[in-house]
Design a protein around this motif. Structure first.
Motif, PDB file in Angstrom:
ATOM      1  N   UNK A  40       0.840  -1.199   0.000  1.00 55.73           N
ATOM      2  CA  UNK A  40       0.000   0.000   0.000  1.00 55.73           C
ATOM      3  C   UNK A  40       0.870   1.242   0.000  1.00 55.73           C
ATOM      4  N   UNK A  41       0.428   2.189  -0.779  1.00 59.71           N
ATOM      5  CA  UNK A  41       1.155   3.450  -0.888  1.00 59.71           C
ATOM      6  C   UNK A  41       1.223   4.128   0.477  1.00 59.71           C
ATOM      7  N   UNK A  52      -2.109   9.282 -10.498  1.00 58.94           N
ATOM      8  CA  UNK A  52      -1.288   8.723 -11.577  1.00 58.94           C
ATOM      9  C   UNK A  52      -2.176   8.025 -12.605  1.00 58.94           C
ATOM     10  N   UNK A  53      -2.103   8.495 -13.851  1.00 56.80           N
ATOM     11  CA  UNK A  53      -2.875   7.902 -14.934  1.00 56.80           C
ATOM     12  C   UNK A  53      -1.914   7.209 -15.898  1.00 56.80           C
ATOM     13  N   UNK A  84      -0.125  -4.106 -18.007  1.00 53.38           N
ATOM     14  CA  UNK A  84      -0.687  -3.867 -16.678  1.00 53.38           C
ATOM     15  C   UNK A  84       0.395  -3.929 -15.605  1.00 53.38           C
ATOM     16  N   UNK A  85       1.408  -4.769 -15.801  1.00 50.40           N
ATOM     17  CA  UNK A  85       2.530  -4.822 -14.848  1.00 50.40           C
ATOM     18  C   UNK A  85       3.260  -3.487 -14.803  1.00 50.40           C
ATOM     19  N   UNK A  86       3.448  -2.883 -15.986  1.00 48.30           N
ATOM     20  CA  UNK A  86       4.126  -1.587 -16.031  1.00 48.30           C
ATOM     21  C   UNK A  86       3.293  -0.507 -15.344  1.00 48.30           C
ATOM     22  N   UNK A  87       1.984  -0.555 -15.536  1.00 47.88           N
ATOM     23  CA  UNK A  87       1.108   0.409 -14.862  1.00 47.88           C
ATOM     24  C   UNK A  87       1.199   0.227 -13.344  1.00 47.88           C
ATOM     25  N   UNK A  88       1.279  -1.022 -12.910  1.00 46.10           N
ATOM     26  CA  UNK A  88       1.371  -1.307 -11.470  1.00 46.10           C
ATOM     27  C   UNK A  88       2.701  -0.820 -10.913  1.00 46.10           C
ATOM     28  N   UNK A 141       4.348   1.647 -11.869  1.00 47.66           N
ATOM     29  CA  UNK A 141       4.298   3.110 -11.792  1.00 47.66           C
ATOM     30  C   UNK A 141       3.240   3.598 -10.800  1.00 47.66           C
ATOM     31  N   UNK A 142       2.647   2.655 -10.044  1.00 45.77           N
ATOM     32  CA  UNK A 142       1.648   2.963  -9.010  1.00 45.77           C
ATOM     33  C   UNK A 142       0.470   3.749  -9.581  1.00 45.77           C
TER      34      UNK A 142
END
Length: 447
Positions: free
Chosen positions: A149-150, A159-160, A220-224, A226-227
């Motif tokens: 968790x952040x 973050x988009x 989706x891994x890359x999006x994850x 980058x939070x």
């Protein structure tokens, strides 16, 4: 038939078979696709390649041997951007009928080398994927473990993640005049990137920033990594005939799409993976395990609801700038939407297979308007539903929400909806009675 004739025919057949077995393969072209964490080199061949490879140290090199293959006249230079390979050159082949390539490397890599059968616009190919070891380990670690968790960081940016569909080996759909979908999607994505980064309280993260292939599950891994709070995947639709037209917005369905266009999009997604050389579409073990866990703890349910809410607003924005193919969000089982912890939508900006829409999609003005519609809808959602630790949440607590009165609405109904008292509503809006008028704009204080 005489023995001499039979012997002659047998010898001729043996000669034909031998000639076929040892026919020289031809390299038609060599293409290089650099990306931030890997470099792909593709050999386009006339026939199926017979290959082997090994690594050398001091200095680091990858050696690839192709049997029964002729040299190509010119080898491509390696772009300096994202450089993993510093040079591609020939070396002495291990047989007189073969060819040897040497990849001079800038650091430790994980090589993944495989042949691809003809598909789509391509014939036989030998693909050499060189993954930066440090980057690869980071991606695997992120994919296989739940993201922590952040830490609560007041007034952070929302973050988009922006996913420009297709890329590199995978051109996506191709318009009547030869326009590649991968080109259009990246152009619109970069316009959206600029708008998001100019908005205080929001920041963009591009899944791909150039012309290279990214596996669906890796997106989706890359999006994850980058939070990302939200993922928007941008595409340009196509169909078997040129008649269909209009933009549409797609959300995740855990079942097969029930519309013809939806099934077409699902099949196109699978074909994209084959073009890029990853036949196991949505079969990544880590992702499947992660998805199963998420379905149990209902986080997917939250992501799907958020995605649908944004999609509803986006349809309304898109209809101001483009013809709609569907007036409501559509659902399909798409890998790029299957991140359980990141709400996601896929936007089909128009049919590139339709000549008129292909011309529109190439237009800078139309691309800008499409990007603006996507940006406005995402921003509007997060202004109303900001993460607790974001700048948007801080701004929302300082300023009231606006509401335009619609038929049948009353002060008590609005007070109940927004979780405030009737007296507070009257005080903030300086109302002397409980009477409201259609179209009247009210300030809604924070509860």
């Amino acid at each position: 038939m005489s023995r001499a004739v039979i012997t002659w025919m047998g010898a001729f057949l043996l000669l034909a078979i031998s000639a076929n077995l040892y026919a020289q393969n031809t390299i038609n072209s060599v293409r290089v696709w650099p990306s931030p964490d890997s470099t792909r080199v593709v050999f386009d061949l006339t026939d199926k390649p017979d290959f082997s490879y090994f690594m050398l140290k001091n200095p680091l090199r990858l050696v690839v041997d192709l049997e029964n293959t002729d040299k190509i006249k010119d080898l491509p230079t390696i772009p300096s951007k994202h450089q993993i390979v510093s040079k591609l050159r020939y070396s002495k082949a291990k047989t007189s009928k073969g060819v040897r390539f040497v990849f001079e490397l800038t650091g430790p890599v994980k090589p993944v080398i495989f042949a691809l059968a003809p598909t789509g616009p391509y014939k036989n190919r030998l693909v050499v994927d060189l993954y930066d070891k440090n980057q690869a380990e980071s991606v695997v670690a992120t994919s296989n473990t739940a993201v922590k968790k952040r830490e609560l960081n007041q007034q952070r940016d929302i973050v988009i993640a922006i996913d420009a569909g297709h890329g590199g080996e995978d051109p996506g759909s191709i318009g009547p005049s030869g326009t590649y979908e991968k080109t259009i999607t990246l152009q619109i994505a970069k316009r959206l990137e600029r708008m998001i980064d100019a908005e205080r309280g929001m920041i963009s993260r591009m899944v791909r920033s150039g012309d290279y292939f990214v596996k669906l599950n890796t997106r989706t891994s890359r999006a994850r990594q980058k939070k990302a709070d939200f993922l928007v995947s941008i595409h340009a639709d196509a169909f078997t005939s040129p008649q269909p037209n209009g933009a549409s917005v797609w959300v995740l369905s855990l079942r097969r799409a029930n519309s013809e266009i939806g099934k077409w999009i699902e099949d196109k997604e699978k074909h994209s993976e084959l073009l890029g050389g990853a036949a196991g579409v949505i079969k990544d073990t880590a992702s499947e395990k992660y998805l199963a866990q998420a379905l149990l703890d209902m986080s997917m349910d939250h992501s799907m609801k958020t995605g649908f809410s944004v999609a509803e607003g986006m349809v309304q924005e898109l209809k101001k700038v483009a013809k709609l193919h569907k007036k409501e969000p559509q659902a399909a089982s798409l890998a790029v939407l299957k991140s359980p912890d990141i709400p996601s939508i896929l936007v089909e900006t128009g049919f590139i297979s339709n000549p008129r829409e292909e011309r529109l999609l190439k237009s800078a003005n139309h691309q800008e308007r499409l990007a603006k519609a996507i940006f406005t809808s995402i921003k509007s959602y997060y202004l109303k539903n900001p993460p607790d630790d974001s700048l948007f949440a801080s701004l929302k607590s300082q300023y009231p929400t606006k509401h335009k009165v619609r038929p049948g609405e009353s002060l008590s109904l609005l007070a109940n909806r927004y979780g405030v008292s009737v007296s507070k509503l009257k005080q903030v809006n300086q109302l002397k009675s409980n009477t409201l008028f259609i179209g009247q704009e009210l300030d809604i204080p924070q509860s």
